[in-house]
Scaffold this active site. Structure first.
Site, PDB file in Angstrom:
ATOM      1  N   GLY A 114       0.839  -1.192   0.000  1.00  0.00           N
ATOM      2  CA  GLY A 114       0.000   0.000   0.000  1.00  0.00           C
ATOM      3  C   GLY A 114       0.870   1.237   0.000  1.00  0.00           C
ATOM      4  O   GLY A 114       1.934   1.270  -0.616  1.00  0.00           O
ATOM      5  N   CYS A 115       0.441   2.241   0.706  1.00  0.00           N
ATOM      6  CA  CYS A 115       1.154   3.521   0.763  1.00  0.00           C
ATOM      7  C   CYS A 115       2.565   3.322   1.308  1.00  0.00           C
ATOM      8  O   CYS A 115       2.757   2.734   2.370  1.00  0.00           O
ATOM      9  CB  CYS A 115       0.380   4.487   1.658  1.00  0.00           C
ATOM     10  SG  CYS A 115       1.252   6.018   1.997  1.00  0.00           S
ATOM     11  N   PHE A 116       3.557   3.839   0.580  1.00  0.00           N
ATOM     12  CA  PHE A 116       4.936   3.641   1.042  1.00  0.00           C
ATOM     13  C   PHE A 116       5.249   4.421   2.301  1.00  0.00           C
ATOM     14  O   PHE A 116       6.188   4.081   3.017  1.00  0.00           O
ATOM     15  CB  PHE A 116       5.973   3.874  -0.050  1.00  0.00           C
ATOM     16  CG  PHE A 116       5.884   5.119  -0.883  1.00  0.00           C
ATOM     17  CD1 PHE A 116       5.452   6.327  -0.394  1.00  0.00           C
ATOM     18  CD2 PHE A 116       6.266   5.065  -2.216  1.00  0.00           C
ATOM     19  CE1 PHE A 116       5.404   7.463  -1.184  1.00  0.00           C
ATOM     20  CE2 PHE A 116       6.230   6.186  -3.029  1.00  0.00           C
ATOM     21  CZ  PHE A 116       5.782   7.393  -2.496  1.00  0.00           C
ATOM     22  N   CYS A 165       3.483   4.358   4.946  1.00  0.00           N
ATOM     23  CA  CYS A 165       3.168   3.403   6.019  1.00  0.00           C
ATOM     24  C   CYS A 165       4.235   2.323   6.133  1.00  0.00           C
ATOM     25  O   CYS A 165       4.728   2.044   7.232  1.00  0.00           O
ATOM     26  CB  CYS A 165       1.819   2.732   5.764  1.00  0.00           C
ATOM     27  SG  CYS A 165       0.399   3.810   5.926  1.00  0.00           S
TER      28      CYS A 165
END
Length: 169
Positions: free
Chosen positions: A10-12, A14
């Site tokens: 997902g979002c890098f 995170c």
């Protein structure tokens, strides 16, 4: 001697925040991989048309943490059962992916996926593919959580994730 791993959960922002708090991790670079556009920008990635995923490239000390342990953290730090989606982040750029750098990593990734399937009520949809070219993200994405803890995304998404995993805030 250090080793590298490339993971997308997902979002890098995170995934970077998680792995930077793990002993044995020497560096984490947010970036893009798996698409057709050479040297993509964040703006291009956000369109979902480049084919790239937001990923992190991890440099680690295998004497302190193994690749298998990195994968264990990977499975519990995101939802590998949602196709092209993590929380409110939707699009192919947020897909769950393991890009292996050699045959040993491929074997370990396949085995780890099989071994961790019981943790989830739905099938794991994580892609396991040979590592393509990795493109570092723009400087303002690097170490984002540490530099921007006041950002609402950090407050509502990353803080709870770190807390759930028992990692230092």
């Amino acid at each position: 001697m250090t080793e590298f791993a490339i993971l997308g959960g997902g979002c890098f922002w995170c995934t970077e925040a998680v792995y930077l708090r793990i002993p044995g991790i020497l560096s984490v670079t947010s970036g893009y991989a798996g698409g057709t556009t050479s040297h993509p920008t964040y703006k291009e990635i956000c369109t979902g048309t480049t084919g790239h995923a937001e990923v992190i490239k991890i440099e680690f000390d295998p004497e302190v943490i193994s690749y298998s342990k990195l994968l264990e953290i990977f499975w519990v730090s995101h939802d590998p059962t949602t196709l092209n989606k993590q929380g409110n982040d939707v699009g192919t750029q947020y897909r769950s992916v393991i890009f292996y750098l050699n045959e040993k990593q491929k074997e370990l990734a396949v085995e780890s996926k099989r071994k961790h399937a019981y943790l989830f009520p739905d099938p794991i949809v994580t892609e396991i593919s040979e590592a393509p070219e990795f493109y570092p993200a723009e400087d303002y994405h690097q170490d984002y959580f540490t530099l921007n803890p006041q950002n609402p995304y950090c407050h509502y998404v990353i803080f709870p994730k770190l807390k759930k995993l028992g990692l230092k805030l």
